[in-house]
Design an enzyme around this catalytic site. Structure first.
Site, PDB file in Angstrom:
ATOM      1  N   GLN A 191      43.999  32.083  45.567  1.00 46.51           N
ATOM      2  CA  GLN A 191      45.394  31.935  45.172  1.00 46.51           C
ATOM      3  C   GLN A 191      46.121  30.871  45.990  1.00 46.51           C
ATOM      4  O   GLN A 191      47.231  30.456  45.620  1.00 46.51           O
ATOM      5  CB  GLN A 191      46.128  33.278  45.294  1.00 46.51           C
ATOM      6  CG  GLN A 191      46.288  33.763  46.726  1.00 46.51           C
ATOM      7  CD  GLN A 191      46.872  35.165  46.828  1.00 46.51           C
ATOM      8  OE1 GLN A 191      46.208  36.145  46.491  1.00 46.51           O
ATOM      9  NE2 GLN A 191      48.103  35.269  47.278  1.00 46.51           N
ATOM     10  N   CYS A 225      49.137  37.028  44.074  1.00 51.18           N
ATOM     11  CA  CYS A 225      48.046  38.003  44.034  1.00 51.18           C
ATOM     12  C   CYS A 225      48.119  38.886  42.800  1.00 51.18           C
ATOM     13  O   CYS A 225      47.097  39.238  42.201  1.00 51.18           O
ATOM     14  CB  CYS A 225      48.076  38.860  45.291  1.00 51.18           C
ATOM     15  SG  CYS A 225      49.640  39.728  45.515  1.00 51.18           S
ATOM     16  N   HIS A 232      50.174  44.092  48.237  1.00 55.68           N
ATOM     17  CA  HIS A 232      49.174  43.131  47.759  1.00 55.68           C
ATOM     18  C   HIS A 232      48.483  43.666  46.505  1.00 55.68           C
ATOM     19  O   HIS A 232      48.172  44.855  46.422  1.00 55.68           O
ATOM     20  CB  HIS A 232      48.153  42.908  48.890  1.00 55.68           C
ATOM     21  CG  HIS A 232      47.198  41.797  48.638  1.00 55.68           C
ATOM     22  ND1 HIS A 232      47.562  40.574  48.121  1.00 55.68           N
ATOM     23  CD2 HIS A 232      45.848  41.704  48.849  1.00 55.68           C
ATOM     24  CE1 HIS A 232      46.500  39.799  48.020  1.00 55.68           C
ATOM     25  NE2 HIS A 232      45.450  40.461  48.444  1.00 55.68           N
TER      26      HIS A 232
END
Lengths: 232, 110
Positions: free
Chosen positions: A19, A25, A168
């Site tokens: 990324q 993410c 995340h």
């Protein structure tokens, strides 16, 4: 349920992506789940476009005012599934390649859709159900607290204390039964997590986290998606 | 029965500046391995300070998480806040949406 299961061995997981310096993410978690679901529906593994989500998905959370998918500034997998459902689907990675920046302009071309969402749902906090869903429905989009991931190099992560504040988005691709935890003097079962920080991070881009105690909140926000079955 | 009872998971303050960590050497290796360069000496010095703090942090993580290996990664020159800001991006929420479809309960005994 099988004692060990890994979608990588069954061709449902694309290569590890990166990324870059962009808080996207959530888009990688979303495409990973849909890539797996699309594989199950069509028998073909197609890498899907995160940049489409970064540029075009501004879906908002109806229950949290001001919380909208926002490219490199963050987003939520369930909102991204909702966007994908409304937009009709996602384009191929090579047709809308990842740049890791907020370009601001959406270049989505509906005629180039290669995978579509049929429906998505959230999985209960029960670890057996999570395992059953990954086996039956393919890789799952999950959220996690990533504090230990900044320094993770390998092995089965099983911290004594870890915050459950989710920050995340990753992809749960399977589980194993025999990761050795020396301090506990026994084999520990673990989840296999695909991350989006490139192959040089962790175990070739993957993270193993132990099962059993909702470690780092890994069981808290788990989503499964089904892709539209196509005949082509 | 084999779960641990009580175990010290953080080192004493003496360990935090352990010269055996060889931070300068590790930092040089880190820069080479991940192709890092900094635009000024100030920036370099600042990143070295952050790197040293992250070595101590990796040691703490190792104590708290002994079944994994913790150490130098590509993020070792970032503060935890910079790491969160740059590489994480989940718009966190405390609860699942009330209107979300719930996955049906699957049998797990067969």
């Amino acid at each position: 349920l099988p004692t060990d299961f890994d979608w990588r061995d069954r061709g449902a997981v694309a290569a590890v992506k990166n990324q870059g310096a962009c808080g996207s993410c959530w888009s990688f978690s979303t495409t990973g789940a849909l890539e797996g679901a699309n594989f199950l529906a069509t028998g073909k593994l197609v890498s899907l476009s995160e940049q489409q989500l970064v540029d075009c998905d501004h879906e908002c959370d109806p229950e949290e005012p001001g919380s909208c998918d926002s490219g490199c500034n963050g987003g939520l997998m369930n909102s991204a599934f909702e966007y994908t459902l409304k937009a009709g689907g996602l384009m191929r990675e090579e047709d809308y390649p990842y740049t890791g920046t907020d370009r601001g302009t959406c270049k989505f071309d509906k005629s180039k859709i290669v995978a579509s969402v049929a429906n998505f749902s959230v999985v209960s906090l029960d670890e057996e159900q999570i395992a059953a869903n990954v086996v039956k429905n393919g890789p799952l989009a999950v959220a996690i607290n990533a504090v230990f991931m900044q320094t993770y190099v390998g092995g089965v992560s099983c911290p004594y204390i870890c915050s459950k504040r989710l920050d995340h988005g990753v992809l749960l691709v399977g589980y194993g039964s025999a990761g050795y935890a020396p301090i506990r003097m026994k084999e520990k079962s673990y989840w296999i997590i695909k991350n989006s920080w490139g192959e040089n991070w962790g175990e070739n881009g993957y993270y193993k986290i132990c099962r059993g105690r909702n470690i780092c909140g890994v069981d808290s926000m788990v989503s499964t998606v089904a892709a539209v079955q196509t005949t082509s | 029965k084999s779960e641990p009872l009580i175990r010290q998971v953080v080192g004493g303050a003496d360990n935090l500046n352990d010269p055996r960590l060889g931070a300068e050497h590790h930092f040089e290796l880190f820069k080479r391995r991940f192709g890092k360069s900094y635009k000024s000496q100030e920036e370099h010095d600042h990143r070295f300070k952050v790197f040293r703090a992250n070595l101590r942090r990796a040691r703490r993580h190792q104590s708290l998480d002994p079944s994994a290996t913790h150490g130098v990664t590509q993020f070792s020159d970032l503060t935890p806040a910079e790491f969160r800001r740059t590489f994480l991006g989940l718009r966190s929420r405390l609860r699942l949406p009330s209107d979300a479809n719930k996955a049906p309960i699957l049998p797990t005994d067969s």
